[in-house]
Scaffold this active site. Structure first.
Site, mmCIF file in Angstrom:
data_model
loop_
_atom_site.group_PDB
_atom_site.id
_atom_site.type_symbol
_atom_site.label_atom_id
_atom_site.label_comp_id
_atom_site.label_asym_id
_atom_site.label_seq_id
_atom_site.Cartn_x
_atom_site.Cartn_y
_atom_site.Cartn_z
ATOM 1 N N SER A 90 8.160 -2.711 11.566
ATOM 2 C CA SER A 90 7.339 -2.777 10.359
ATOM 3 C C SER A 90 7.691 -4.027 9.537
ATOM 4 O O SER A 90 7.606 -5.137 10.050
ATOM 5 C CB SER A 90 7.507 -1.475 9.570
ATOM 6 O OG SER A 90 6.441 -1.292 8.680
ATOM 7 N N HIS A 238 3.608 5.492 13.349
ATOM 8 C CA HIS A 238 4.240 4.251 12.889
ATOM 9 C C HIS A 238 5.764 4.282 13.041
ATOM 10 O O HIS A 238 6.392 3.263 13.273
ATOM 11 C CB HIS A 238 3.862 4.022 11.421
ATOM 12 C CG HIS A 238 4.364 2.719 10.871
ATOM 13 N ND1 HIS A 238 4.072 1.500 11.450
ATOM 14 C CD2 HIS A 238 5.145 2.445 9.789
ATOM 15 C CE1 HIS A 238 4.658 0.531 10.740
ATOM 16 N NE2 HIS A 238 5.316 1.080 9.735
#
Length: 258
Positions: A90, A238
């Protein structure tokens, strides 16, 4: 005396082995990808930093990707690493990308977990609001904090992850995160990585259920990385490294071994 502008970090493995710097995402810390580092540490020298304004690292008013990439290069210099591999998830993936563009001759290969180089709309606004609105003076235990957060964040796993940033002091609890800086710099954190080129091998690992890395990002990837491949972990979102650690770790290890 310790350099206060150097990222707080932990190392695993022997420093005579090839080096890998592993960078966590927003709201995380150096422990987030530790299971990966443990597996890699038999054959590699793993460096796990806390990004600025996270964990035990220094606080700063700036959070641009060029500045955060400079933090990584400075850390590598302090450890006498001429060349190294990079893994980032990320925001950490974007820091890794920026480092590749800034110092391509130093990076042997890189892995970016569930992120593209493109700009994103405010996907974490609600979390920033929830953390900022938490009345820390009323927190006498982690349970108190969890109860407050549960009013706005329903997923227990996300709350537990965020609450790792609470630390107990003699005067009660306080955040290790520099929440003020994260709020003020959120547009910078969501921004695109600098334009530039890295021609070394890179692997993008996408969570099959996540939309952080999509078809629409292909152009941004191709513009910066000429030698990129993509792997998808089906059934992962994610937080793919936490949801499917065995598959994630295996993909990283196999790619670096090539």
């Amino acid at each position: 005396m310790a350099d206060s502008s150097l990222l707080n970090h932990e190392t695993l493995g022997t420093d005579s082995n090839p080096a890998i710097i592993i960078i966590h995402g927003l709201f995380g810390d150096k422990d987030n990808l530790k299971s990966l580092a443990r597996e890699l540490s038999e054959n590699y020298y793993c460096i796990l930093p806390d990004a600025r304004n996270h964990g035990e690292s220094f606080h700063s008013d700036s959070m641009t990707y060029p500045d955060m990439a400079e933090d990584i290069i400075k850390l590598a210099d302090s450890l006498n690493l001429k060349q190294f591999y990079l893994v980032g998830h990320s925001m950490g993936g974007k820091i890794a990308m920026e480092t590749c563009i800034k110092a391509p001759e130093r990076i042997q290969a890189a892995i970016f977990a569930d992120i593209s180089p493109a700009a994103y709309d405010g996907t974490h606004d609600s979390i920033l609001d929830a953390l900022s609105n938490l009345d820390i003076d009323q927190v006498k235990s982690r349970g108190d904090a969890d109860k407050q957060l549960a009013e706005t964040i329903s997923e227990k796993g996300i709350r537990q992850f965020l609450l790792k940033n609470l630390k107990k002091t003699d005067d009660g609890y306080q955040w290790r995160l520099n929440l003020k800086a994260l709020r003020e710099n959120y547009q910078q954190i969501s921004a695109a990585v600098s334009k530039g080129q890295y021609d070394g091998p890179v692997l993008f690992i996408k969570g099959g259920s996540s939309n952080y890395l999509a078809e629409k990002h292909q152009q941004d990837v191709a513009a910066r990385f000429s030698n990129a491949s993509v792997k998808v972990i089906e059934g992962a979102g994610h937080w793919l490294h936490a949801e499917k650690p065995r598959i994630f770790n295996r993909l990283v290890i196999e790619f670096i071994a090539q």
